[in-house]
Design an enzyme around this catalytic site. Sequence first.
Site, PDB file in Angstrom:
ATOM      1  N   CYS A   1     107.737 -17.711 -41.230  1.00 30.10           N
ATOM      2  CA  CYS A   1     108.052 -17.216 -39.884  1.00 30.10           C
ATOM      3  C   CYS A   1     109.321 -17.890 -39.338  1.00 30.10           C
ATOM      4  CB  CYS A   1     106.844 -17.398 -38.980  1.00 30.10           C
ATOM      5  SG  CYS A   1     106.935 -16.415 -37.482  1.00 30.10           S
TER       6      CYS A   1
ATOM      7  N   HIS B   1     101.987 -15.374 -42.204  1.00 25.24           N
ATOM      8  CA  HIS B   1     101.414 -16.728 -42.147  1.00 25.24           C
ATOM      9  C   HIS B   1     100.194 -16.849 -43.056  1.00 25.24           C
ATOM     10  CE1 HIS B   1     103.483 -18.237 -38.440  1.00 25.24           C
ATOM     11  NE2 HIS B   1     103.591 -16.951 -38.183  1.00 25.24           N
TER      12      HIS B   1
ATOM     13  N   GLU C   1      98.752 -19.529 -43.806  1.00 23.41           N
ATOM     14  CA  GLU C   1      97.913 -20.619 -43.289  1.00 23.41           C
ATOM     15  C   GLU C   1      96.931 -20.138 -42.220  1.00 23.41           C
ATOM     16  OE1 GLU C   1     100.990 -20.104 -42.418  1.00 23.41           O
ATOM     17  OE2 GLU C   1     101.390 -20.725 -40.352  1.00 23.41           O
TER      18      GLU C   1
END
Lengths: 80, 227
Positions: free
Chosen positions: B85, B201, B203
């Site tokens: 990002c 993302h 994560e």
Amino acid sequence: MKISVIITLKKDVLDPQGKVIHQTLDGMGFEDVNEVRQGKYFEIDTKETDNDKAKAKVEEMCKKLLANLVIENYKIIDPK
Amino acid sequence: MKSSVITFPGSNCDRDMDVALKKFGFKNKMVWHADAELPKSDLVVLPGGFSYGDYLRCGSMASKSKIMQSVINFANSGGMVMGICNGFQILVETGLVPGVLLRNKYLEFICKNVFVKINDKKNKYFKNVDNEVLEFHIAHNEGNYFCTNDQLKEIEDNNQIAINYCDENGKIEDQFNPNGSLKNIAGIFNKKKNVLGMMPHPERMIDTSLSGEDGSLFFKNLINNLK
């Protein structure tokens, strides 16, 4: 010495913000606008007193930070 | 395996990344942007967020911060660097990966799950991932990937596209492009494929209590590939 820089998007890069501004102007009655392109304006106050040297430094700033040359052009305006 | 996550002023996914890396076995260190030296690392991550308030252009200020010279040297010597990002935006500003990230086509901040298709598995990030399609989360305002025609040709010739936005079956079409990115590009590599920049993302998808676990697949696979 004060030097000004104008940064604009290159011609073939999409400018959605400019487009929306154009549409809004259109809605406000400014119907004869062909296109709006949004850019950035900088005023750099430098200690350098030599015109050419100052311009050269500002050009370096443009290349290294102020503009992203993949999508933007810069124009340095002659100090008065 | 040792990893480092760089924290810039305005990063906000750095701790999520720390949690994810540790969960899958990395010994992670948080590194402050003003530090000059990078700890010994097998992987360096530039996390998501809004470094320097996205002033001037997203990622432009962070790309000039002190630690970045060490990160650039690390990447140029073959080290694994991943930007997620805002981290991707920082990577393009350093020039480590080609192109730029423009404002989303429809001027909206987009926050949702998307599907991405893995375009290239001959790299340490996606080698041995069984799936062809992964579900990741995106949250960005400037994720509209753009590059010059010459750059695009080079990227395609070298197979540098990492992932493309697609539907759940892996169909890459305009209607599944959330932000106007050129060729539905969601992530790209540098030439040697040791540097990866991507908008999604992983994560955020590492636990069933979050909205999915495809991020777990990604991280488990990544640490195995690095061993």
